[in-house]
Motif scaffolding. Structure first.
Motif, mmCIF file in Angstrom:
data_model
loop_
_atom_site.group_PDB
_atom_site.id
_atom_site.type_symbol
_atom_site.label_atom_id
_atom_site.label_comp_id
_atom_site.label_asym_id
_atom_site.label_seq_id
_atom_site.Cartn_x
_atom_site.Cartn_y
_atom_site.Cartn_z
ATOM 1 N N LEU A 162 25.170 12.518 -15.808
ATOM 2 C CA LEU A 162 25.600 13.782 -15.218
ATOM 3 C C LEU A 162 26.711 13.562 -14.192
ATOM 4 N N GLU A 163 26.628 12.464 -13.461
ATOM 5 C CA GLU A 163 27.607 12.194 -12.405
ATOM 6 C C GLU A 163 28.852 11.490 -12.923
ATOM 7 N N SER A 164 28.804 11.057 -14.194
ATOM 8 C CA SER A 164 29.958 10.308 -14.690
ATOM 9 C C SER A 164 31.167 11.235 -14.783
ATOM 10 N N ARG A 206 23.669 -0.888 -9.560
ATOM 11 C CA ARG A 206 25.049 -0.631 -9.106
ATOM 12 C C ARG A 206 25.426 0.760 -9.614
ATOM 13 N N TYR A 207 26.011 1.607 -8.764
ATOM 14 C CA TYR A 207 26.457 2.928 -9.230
ATOM 15 C C TYR A 207 27.601 2.735 -10.216
ATOM 16 N N PRO A 208 27.695 3.626 -11.215
ATOM 17 C CA PRO A 208 28.785 3.493 -12.178
ATOM 18 C C PRO A 208 30.131 3.428 -11.453
ATOM 19 N N GLU A 230 20.409 -0.210 7.790
ATOM 20 C CA GLU A 230 21.656 0.409 8.234
ATOM 21 C C GLU A 230 22.112 1.507 7.285
ATOM 22 N N ASN A 231 23.020 2.325 7.761
ATOM 23 C CA ASN A 231 23.604 3.354 6.902
ATOM 24 C C ASN A 231 24.189 2.716 5.653
ATOM 25 N N GLY A 232 23.914 3.331 4.512
ATOM 26 C CA GLY A 232 24.518 2.870 3.263
ATOM 27 C C GLY A 232 23.865 1.639 2.671
ATOM 28 N N VAL A 233 22.733 1.201 3.223
ATOM 29 C CA VAL A 233 22.118 -0.025 2.707
ATOM 30 C C VAL A 233 21.396 0.213 1.374
ATOM 31 N N GLY A 234 21.067 1.486 1.094
ATOM 32 C CA GLY A 234 20.465 1.774 -0.221
ATOM 33 C C GLY A 234 19.082 2.393 -0.173
ATOM 34 N N LYS A 235 18.709 2.992 0.959
ATOM 35 C CA LYS A 235 17.363 3.561 1.087
ATOM 36 C C LYS A 235 17.179 4.759 0.145
ATOM 37 N N THR A 236 18.141 5.684 0.171
ATOM 38 C CA THR A 236 18.029 6.851 -0.709
ATOM 39 C C THR A 236 18.147 6.421 -2.169
ATOM 40 N N THR A 237 18.987 5.437 -2.428
ATOM 41 C CA THR A 237 19.150 4.936 -3.795
ATOM 42 C C THR A 237 17.810 4.397 -4.312
ATOM 43 N N PHE A 238 17.097 3.710 -3.448
ATOM 44 C CA PHE A 238 15.775 3.190 -3.785
ATOM 45 C C PHE A 238 14.851 4.341 -4.230
ATOM 46 N N PHE A 258 14.320 15.081 0.028
ATOM 47 C CA PHE A 258 15.568 14.345 0.203
ATOM 48 C C PHE A 258 16.204 14.722 1.539
ATOM 49 N N GLN A 259 17.028 13.816 1.995
ATOM 50 C CA GLN A 259 17.787 14.038 3.225
ATOM 51 C C GLN A 259 18.588 15.345 3.129
ATOM 52 N N ASP A 260 19.239 15.532 1.979
ATOM 53 C CA ASP A 260 20.023 16.752 1.763
ATOM 54 C C ASP A 260 19.184 17.727 0.932
ATOM 55 N N SER A 299 13.599 6.572 7.652
ATOM 56 C CA SER A 299 14.074 7.188 8.893
ATOM 57 C C SER A 299 14.818 6.176 9.755
ATOM 58 N N HIS A 300 15.709 6.714 10.583
ATOM 59 C CA HIS A 300 16.369 5.877 11.579
ATOM 60 C C HIS A 300 15.681 6.061 12.925
ATOM 61 N N ARG A 301 14.697 6.946 12.975
ATOM 62 C CA ARG A 301 14.080 7.285 14.267
ATOM 63 C C ARG A 301 12.814 6.468 14.487
#
Ligand SMILES: Nc1ncnc2c1ncn2[C@@H]1O[C@H](COP(=O)(O)OP(=O)(O)OP(=O)(O)O)[C@@H](O)[C@H]1O
Length: 621
Positions: free
Chosen positions: A121-123, A371-373, A398-406, A444-446, A568-570
């Motif tokens: 879908l994202e391609s 890995r994202y396409p 850290e930000n962007g480390v892959g938590k949401t991706t997980f 989700f975060q968003d 969370s970062h908190r």
């Protein structure tokens, strides 16, 4: 540019037939009416030529009797019919177009919804094709879509029929004149079509034009409305719009000028054809082999043939709409191939996952690489981790480390490039994705702010709980209470029925924190409905300090019979978790309780100390 027009006749014929077949989706009655109208339009020019000739002939007898009146009535009637068919066309045409487009879009929607993962879908390829398939291409102030292409094709078929009818009529006088006129008219049409349709290629290749719409509508009007006003961005938006307009239409205007400069020989041919149309029958009148009434019939028939040389709007409709049809067909074909090849995004039902309501499963990530396409580096790079049934695990990094991706991989929205994820020992790739997802409740975060009532905003994500019957209001209230939204509910005049769609009639909007509580209630409701894996991605990001402090006590500790994954970062959200995992470079770097990790003195300890110091400084200040 795809060079479709240089393709073979067979392909051209195939696409034309494909367009005509689309008409079946326009509805029997409406399409039948449309065909009827086109038949009338095709017959009128020849009928007019014959009737005007007949009127002149009977008039020439010098008597004002009923044959004269009948012939005059026929001419007038044909004139009126020619006007009325336009009215019928204006009513029926949009109906057929909408139905065809609606059917194709519904098919596309089903296809997109049934793709189990987000990768396809994202391609970019999918998005380009989908954009083309639903594009209504208002480039020349007229809507162009598969529907308009199909209707345009029908129109073209009947314009051809009309030209052939006029040719047959003129051939009764002179075969060379009739055939010659038809040949010249078709040549003129073909040339005009080639010249003008190049513009469609220019527009089609333009993706910047789409950005232009972005500057005009989406962002300027809604999304960025606050920024536009506070930062005075209107000139910036207007400038971007002007620049993209010039980039889009500059080449189009240049192309139009170039085409206009090449019109001289078309004018010559048209004038020659018109002169021949009048001169040949006139010469026959002078020679005494034709009477003036017949001459009028043949001259009108000649002009009827020449009509096909005029390139109508239908040519643009066909060419532009065909791109949408092709994109739809390509998507459908690709989807079929995907199903057959059993690639990672296959939707073939596999082993059923356990029903919602059972025990929480053991989930294992084994050496997972993802890995994202199109990305150069993997986000997850050999991640190995076990989530035991019923435990509460916090994931930090850290930000962007892959938590949401997980989390996305856990939900089966993407598949690992290598390694595997297992659920109670069974490879997730072999489970029915839809059934597996019915065991998850993910915030989700968003998170999504649904344009619906408060009740639906809470209950709709546990469809298995509410399907076929009204949502259980007590359960909805309980979820809202646990999410700390009781005061919010009490303040809303229509209670659970309050529409949270501000743009809708009588709707209201909520603050960021209030929305977060509603979204939290949504996943708590889903857990109460039997989902056994709860994922909370930054669930306290919008909450005030008190709500954040109470979060573990009020929400997490009251979750029973489910595995809870907290991102969370908190620190106040993370610290009470029984187990904390620090992700670094795509794998688990630290794993243990807060005390264990503090004693380790590694990344988590540094993360904690920095936050604790910042907090203490704030308190002192
Ligand atoms: N759909 C996507 N396509 C391509 N790359 C993506 C996509 N989503 C995320 N990424 C990239 O993957 C990496 C990990 O993103 P992810 O959202 O998982 O991070 P995160 O740890 O949740 O970050 P944060 O703490 O900021 O929320 C980032 O570098 C991001 O740019």
């Amino acid at each position: 540019m795809r060079g479709r027009r240089t393709d073979g006749l067979g392909r051209l014929f195939g696409t034309r037939v494909r367009l005509l077949r689309l008409l079946a989706g326009g509805g029997t009655l409406s399409t039948g009416l449309l065909v009827g109208v086109q038949v009338v339009r095709a017959v009128v020019p020849t009928a007019r030529a014959l009737s005007v000739g007949h009127l002149v002939a009977v008039f020439g007898r010098g008597q004002l009797d009923w044959p004269v009146f009948a012939a005059a009535a026929l001419v007038a009637g044909l004139f009126l019919i020619d006007q009325w068919v336009w009215l019928a066309l204006a009513a029926v045409r949009p109906l057929v177009v909408r139905r065809i487009d609606g059917g194709l879009r519904a098919g596309l929607r089903t296809l997109a919804v049934n793709l189990p993962g987000l990768d396809r879908l994202e391609s970019r390829e999918f998005q380009d094709r989908a954009a083309r398939a639903v594009d209504v291409g208002t480039g020349f102030g007229r809507e162009r879509s598969p529907g308009t292409a199909a209707v345009g094709q029908l129109e073209l078929v009947f314009r051809m029929v009309s030209a052939v009818g006029a040719t047959v009529l003129l051939a009764t006088f002179s075969v060379p004149l009739a055939v010659g006129l038809l040949a010249v008219s078709l040549l003129i049409r073909r040339t005009l079509r080639r010249q003008w349709l190049g513009i469609i290629d220019v527009l089609d290749a333009d993706t910047i034009g789409q950005r232009r719409n972005y500057y005009v509508s989406e962002q300027a009007v809604y999304g960025a409305a606050k920024d536009v006003r506070l930062f005075g961005l209107s000139d910036w938006f207007a400038g971007r719009m002007r620049a993209t307009t010039m980039r889009t239409y500059g080449p189009v205007w240049r192309r139009q000028l170039a085409v206009l400069r090449r019109q001289w020989w078309i004018v010559l041919f048209s004038v020659g054809a018109a002169v021949a149309t009048m001169a040949v029958p006139a010469a026959a009148v002078f020679a005494g082999s034709l009477d003036p009434a017949q001459m009028i019939t043949y001259v009108l028939a000649g002009f009827g043939i020449m009509e096909i040389g005029r390139m109508g709007e239908e040519a643009f409709d066909i060419e532009y709409g065909l791109r949408g049809v092709e994109a739809t067909d390509e998507l459908a074909a690709e989807y079929r191939t995907t199903r057959r090849s059993g690639s990672p995004t296959t939707v073939t039902p596999r082993r059923p996952a356990d029903e919602p309501g059972g025990a929480p499963p053991t989930i294992r990530f084994e050496e997972v690489v993802f890995r994202y396409p199109g990305a150069t580096r993997p986000v997850l790079d050999g991640l190995t981790l076990t989530l035991r049934p019923g435990e509460t695990v916090a994931v930090v990094g850290e930000n962007g480390v892959g938590k949401t991706t997980f989390v996305k991989l856990l939900g089966g929205l993407y598949r690992p490039d290598s390694g595997r994820i297992t659920v109670d020992g069974v490879d997730l790739a072999t489970l029915d994705p839809m059934a597996w997802r019915q065991r998850l409740a993910v915030l989700f975060q968003d998170f999504v702010r649904y344009p619906a009532s408060l009740r639906d905003n809470v209950a709709l994500t546990a469809a298995e709980r509410v399907s076929g019957r009204p949502a259980d209001d007590d359960a909805v209230r309980d979820a809202l209470d646990r999410a700390g939204a009781t005061t919010l509910l009490a303040d809303l005049t229509d209670g659970l029925d309050t529409s949270l769609w501000r743009e809708g009639t009588g709707g209201t909007d909520l603050s960021g924190g209030q929305w977060q509580r509603v979204a939290l209630a949504r996943v708590l409701f889903a857990v109460a409905a039997g989902r056994r894996v709860l994922v909370l991605d930054e669930p306290t990001a919008h909450l005030d300090v008190r709500a954040e402090a109470e979060f573990h006590e009020r929400v997490v500790s009251r979750v029973r019979d489910a595995t809870t994954l907290l991102i969370s970062h908190r620190l106040s959200t993370v610290r009470p978790a029984g187990r904390i995992i620090l992700l670094r470079a795509g794998r688990v770097a630290e794993d243990g309780s807060h005390d264990d990790l503090m004693a380790l003195g590694g990344g988590y300890a540094r993360f904690f100390t920095v936050q604790a110091e910042a907090f203490a400084a704030r308190e002192r200040g």
